[in-house]
Design a protein around this motif. Structure first.
Motif, mmCIF file in Angstrom:
data_model
loop_
_atom_site.group_PDB
_atom_site.id
_atom_site.type_symbol
_atom_site.label_atom_id
_atom_site.label_comp_id
_atom_site.label_asym_id
_atom_site.label_seq_id
_atom_site.Cartn_x
_atom_site.Cartn_y
_atom_site.Cartn_z
ATOM 1 N N ARG A 87 0.816 -1.215 0.000
ATOM 2 C CA ARG A 87 0.000 0.000 0.000
ATOM 3 C C ARG A 87 0.848 1.264 0.000
ATOM 4 O O ARG A 87 0.473 2.265 -0.591
ATOM 5 C CB ARG A 87 -0.864 -0.056 1.264
ATOM 6 N N ASP B 37 -3.544 -0.569 -2.960
ATOM 7 C CA ASP B 37 -4.336 -0.931 -1.792
ATOM 8 C C ASP B 37 -5.252 -2.069 -2.242
ATOM 9 O O ASP B 37 -6.232 -1.836 -2.958
ATOM 10 C CB ASP B 37 -5.145 0.283 -1.318
ATOM 11 N N GLY C 210 -2.469 -7.805 7.004
ATOM 12 C CA GLY C 210 -3.493 -8.065 8.024
ATOM 13 C C GLY C 210 -3.459 -7.065 9.137
ATOM 14 O O GLY C 210 -3.265 -7.419 10.309
ATOM 15 N N ILE D 29 5.392 -12.915 15.954
ATOM 16 C CA ILE D 29 6.478 -12.881 14.968
ATOM 17 C C ILE D 29 7.063 -11.466 14.929
ATOM 18 O O ILE D 29 6.314 -10.480 14.871
ATOM 19 C CB ILE D 29 5.972 -13.257 13.550
ATOM 20 N N THR E 157 7.952 -8.655 13.267
ATOM 21 C CA THR E 157 7.870 -7.948 11.983
ATOM 22 C C THR E 157 7.979 -6.433 12.164
ATOM 23 O O THR E 157 7.873 -5.688 11.193
ATOM 24 C CB THR E 157 6.552 -8.281 11.242
#
Ligand SMILES: NC(=O)c1ccc[n+]([C@@H]2O[C@H](COP(=O)([O-])OP(=O)(O)OC[C@H]3O[C@@H](n4cnc5c(N)ncnc54)[C@H](OP(=O)(O)O)[C@@H]3O)[C@@H](O)[C@H]2O)c1
Length: 220
Positions: A6, A29, A58, A156, A158
């Motif tokens: 995006r 997007d 997400g 995780i 990120t």
């Protein structure tokens, strides 16, 4: 390979450089149906119809109460669920026609227990609905060479979360260590391979046991 994100970022620019001209790295997007359609048409014209779709976007929101932020609920369903429904609808018919295809979506470890913390109810509900959708899509495409699976990460690293909150969550993983993006990528690569042809409709967690009942719950 085609990648859509995006927003432009250093990571995206590095990826574009690393992949080179044979691949397509674009801004889109994917929760915007028309933009997603335009992106997919341009990718298909350049590289051919996709063999695989991996939806890893997400975004997340927290609210003081489960009902506090209705616009955020709408946005989180658009990004986590409706984008997948739209993209899958665009790519699955051609995969089925070629009798080969892979769809991988991202859930959340523990979502299948349906025990949402109220502060993240919107995101959790979107992930639960996404898992239901992935299973429906898997059933529809079973026997046509097209698999659909849900990868559900636990904690995780990120970099998208407040550092203090992330440290508290990582400390809850048995062993006290968060997962690495590479741990998740290895599973996705396998799900996209020929070896995984018989795996469909599965939810596979990558969580180091974070989502499992604690050993201390055992009697005795
Ligand atoms: N990291 C974890 O510990 C964890 C835990 C459980 C589940 N998950 C799930 O695993 C997946 C990957 O995790 P992550 O932490 O990398 O997720 P993420 O924060 O959603 O970021 C993934 C990328 O998707 C982009 N993106 C978001 N919405 C988009 C849209 N509508 N169109 C195009 N790009 C979009 C983001 O860009 P922007 O900068 O523009 O937002 C970001 O570059 C997500 O589905 C997440 O919900 C992750």
């Amino acid at each position: 390979m085609a990648v859509a994100a995006r927003r432009d970022s250093d990571e995206l620019r590095s990826l574009r450089e690393a992949l080179g001209d044979q691949h397509d790295v674009a801004l889109c997007d994917v929760a915007d149906d028309e933009a997603a359609r335009r992106w997919l048409d341009s990718v298909t014209a350049r590289l051919g119809a996709p063999d695989a779709l991996v939806h890893a976007a997400g975004p997340f929101f927290r609210a003081a109460e489960s009902t506090a932020d209705l616009p955020a609920w709408r946005r989180v369903f658009a990004d986590n669920l409706f984008a997948v429904v739209g993209l899958a609808g665009m790519v699955a018919p051609a995969m089925r026609a070629r009798s080969w295809g892979r769809v991988v979506v991202f859930g959340h470890a523990g979502v299948s227990t349906l025990r949402p913390p109220p502060t993240i109810a919107g995101w959790y509900a979107a992930k639960a609905a996404l898992l239901a959708f992935a299973r429906a899509l898997a059933a529809e495409n079973a026997g046509h060479g097209v698999t659909v699976n849900c990868v559900s990460p636990g904690v995780i690293e990120t970099g998208g979360m407040d550092a203090a909150v992330f440290q508290r969550m990582a400390a809850q993983v048995p062993g006290g260590v968060a997962g690495r993006p590479e741990d998740v990528a290895a599973l996705v690569a396998w799900l996209l391979s020929e070896e995984a042809a018989h795996v469909t409709g599965a939810e596979i967690t990558v969580a180091g046991g974070w989502d499992l009942p604690r050993a201390s719950y055992k009697s005795g």
